[in-house]
Design a protein around this motif. Structure first.
Motif, short mmCIF file in Angstrom:
data_model
loop_
_atom_site.label_atom_id
_atom_site.label_comp_id
_atom_site.label_asym_id
_atom_site.label_seq_id
_atom_site.Cartn_x
_atom_site.Cartn_y
_atom_site.Cartn_z
N ARG A 211 0.83 -1.20 0.00
CA ARG A 211 0.00 0.00 0.00
C ARG A 211 0.87 1.26 0.00
O ARG A 211 2.05 1.22 0.34
CB ARG A 211 -0.94 0.01 1.20
CG ARG A 211 -0.22 0.13 2.54
CD ARG A 211 -1.19 -0.21 3.66
NE ARG A 211 -0.59 0.11 4.96
CZ ARG A 211 -1.05 -0.34 6.11
NH1 ARG A 211 -2.12 -1.11 6.15
NH2 ARG A 211 -0.48 -0.01 7.24
N VAL A 212 0.24 2.37 -0.38
CA VAL A 212 0.90 3.67 -0.28
C VAL A 212 0.30 4.37 0.93
O VAL A 212 -0.93 4.48 1.04
CB VAL A 212 0.69 4.52 -1.55
CG1 VAL A 212 1.37 5.88 -1.40
CG2 VAL A 212 1.22 3.80 -2.77
N GLU A 213 1.13 4.82 1.84
CA GLU A 213 0.65 5.50 3.03
C GLU A 213 0.87 6.99 2.86
O GLU A 213 1.97 7.43 2.51
CB GLU A 213 1.40 4.98 4.27
CG GLU A 213 1.08 3.53 4.53
CD GLU A 213 2.02 2.83 5.49
OE1 GLU A 213 1.76 1.65 5.78
OE2 GLU A 213 3.02 3.45 5.92
N ALA A 214 -0.19 7.76 3.08
CA ALA A 214 -0.11 9.21 2.90
C ALA A 214 -0.23 9.90 4.25
O ALA A 214 -1.03 9.48 5.10
CB ALA A 214 -1.22 9.67 1.97
N THR A 215 0.58 10.93 4.45
CA THR A 215 0.47 11.74 5.66
C THR A 215 0.41 13.20 5.24
O THR A 215 1.19 13.63 4.39
CB THR A 215 1.71 11.54 6.55
OG1 THR A 215 1.91 10.16 6.74
CG2 THR A 215 1.53 12.21 7.90
N ALA A 216 -0.53 13.94 5.82
CA ALA A 216 -0.63 15.37 5.51
C ALA A 216 -0.44 16.16 6.78
O ALA A 216 -0.98 15.80 7.83
CB ALA A 216 -2.00 15.68 4.91
N THR A 217 0.35 17.22 6.69
CA THR A 217 0.54 18.11 7.83
C THR A 217 0.13 19.51 7.41
O THR A 217 0.59 20.00 6.37
CB THR A 217 2.02 18.11 8.27
OG1 THR A 217 2.43 16.77 8.44
CG2 THR A 217 2.21 18.88 9.58
N CYS A 218 -0.74 20.13 8.17
CA CYS A 218 -1.17 21.51 7.89
C CYS A 218 -0.86 22.37 9.10
O CYS A 218 -0.96 21.91 10.24
CB CYS A 218 -2.67 21.57 7.63
SG CYS A 218 -3.14 20.70 6.14
#
Lengths: 150, 266
Positions: free
Chosen positions: B95-102
């Motif tokens: 799988r591709v794991e995505a992380t977003a930081t705002c």
């Protein structure tokens, strides 16, 4: 003589209390350890200190007794905090009083070295990118070995 | 606790944040998209028909964060100071794991922006790969951490493995806890070891020890659950009745045995 507590402490107050009514003390060394905002990872938001109630107190008492057997000391105070602490917060206080400065300096150094390697405290750091348990340091073990076997 | 997006009449409304203090706020969200190993290999090698998948999904996530207020009805329009999207290719789980930081300095939290960014990044990954794989599944979109603001900081607790079976049991017999009169050795796991094993305290009947030492106790624990093999790690320390011990330390009924990692106080 030793306390494990959640509350903050005041090194000045503790020192005044230790010296109260004493004229035989010639030197007092005070060490305060603080929470840094960087350690294994940057941007540390805080840390949680866990301990092993009961064993912690007996381990600290044993360390102080060991110091008293090695140096002529006239008063020792150790406070270690547990629970959640923020960067800049004091974690640990070691006060050592003696007739002469050398014994006070060395005993204070000794107590911190032994505390870091023998007292059952564990730090979990909270950073912007998650939590982690702090790993032990080989340098702490080396520092403690400087004092020889006990 | 109440829902801030409902007014006193229970109707949806936008929260007035004019009087809230401006603080530095940050939120991090994560999610993943599971795909066939072959699709993941194509994605890593850049062999998909629509081109550079991760770069496109990253831009999509950033754009989405900026437009969250257009998608989620009661969200404020925010001047984000930072949006970053990171991808990790997890070959074991395919799988591709995505992380977003705002991040922003403002009056309202940015967790919706981070969650929207992750969602749209994963949707874009789906769009970019769907020509070769329609079975992909987007999963576990969740807030990981949030800092700043009045409601305080939030960190998701790390997931634990299923707890170790600790109860005394015999085949065909279910018991809850141990009988009061059974002499036991009380075992505690502390700090990181407690979290790694997923266990805090358990009682082991003293009579079950073939050898009445710490080593004998470890042997019984291993029989119960193989994860207790971790107690044999040379880093793991032990204390018997709150005094440091070792494998050879003898045990008697009602002893307290604690296992823990190297200490890190001071």
């Amino acid at each position: 003589m030793i306390d494990v507590q959640h509350a903050a402490f005041d090194p000045g107050f503790e020192q005044t209390k230790l010296l109260q009514g004493r004229q035989d003390i010639g030197a007092i060394v005070s060490f305060t350890g603080l929470v840094r905002d960087f350690n294994e990872k940057p941007d540390i938001l805080g840390m949680t200190l866990e301990h092993y109630p009961g064993m912690t107190e007996s381990a600290l008492n044993a360390i102080v007794e060991e110091a008293e057997s090695r140096w002529p000391l006239q008063g020792v105070r150790v406070i270690h905090r547990v629970g959640y602490l923020a960067p800049g917060d004091p974690i640990v206080l070691v006060l050592v009083a003696s007739a002469h400065r050398r014994a006070a300096f060395e005993a204070c150094d000794f107590i911190m070295d032994y505390l870091k390697t023998r007292a059952p405290f564990w730090k979990k750091e909270h950073t912007a990118s998650g939590h982690h348990w702090v790993a032990e340091r080989a340098s702490d073990q080396r520092d403690a070995r400087r004092w020889g076997e006990s | 606790m109440s829902l801030t997006h409902l007014n006193t009449r229970g109707e949806a409304h936008m929260v007035d944040v004019a009087d809230k203090a401006e603080t530095r706020r940050e939120a991090r969200a994560s999610g993943y998209i599971t795909m066939q190993p072959a699709t993941l290999a194509l994605l890593s090698a850049g062999g998909l028909p629509k081109g550079d998948v991760l770069a496109t999904a990253r831009i999509a996530g950033i754009q989405a964060a900026k437009r969250t207020h257009e998608l989620i009805p009661l969200c404020h329009m925010l001047a984000l100071s930072k949006v970053s999207i990171d991808f990790e290719i997890n070959e074991t789980e395919s799988r591709v794991e995505a992380t977003a930081t705002c991040r922003l300095s403002g009056r309202t939290g940015v967790e919706m922006e981070a969650l929207t960014a992750v969602s749209v990044a994963c949707l874009t990954l789906y769009d970019m790969c769907k020509a070769v794989d329609k079975d992909m599944i987007i999963g576990e979109i969740k807030l990981e951490a949030k800092t700043g603001g009045k409601s305080g900081d939030y960190y998701r607790e790390p997931e634990r493995d299923s707890p170790i079976v600790t109860g005394e049991y015999r085949s065909g017999e279910v018991t809850v806890g141990l009988r009061q009169d059974t002499p036991c050795v009380h075992v505690k796991c502390l700090a990181e070891l407690r979290e790694r094993l997923g266990i805090n305290e358990l009682d082991v009947p003293f009579e079950s020890l073939k050898e009445q030492t710490v080593a004998g106790l470890k042997a019984i624990l291993r029989e119960r659950d193989e994860r207790f093999f971790q107690l044999d790690d040379s880093r793991v320390l032990c204390a018997v009745n709150q005094v440091m011990g070792s494998d050879g330390t003898p045990l008697t009924a009602d002893d307290e045995v604690a296992f823990f990692p190297p200490v890190t106080g001071g």
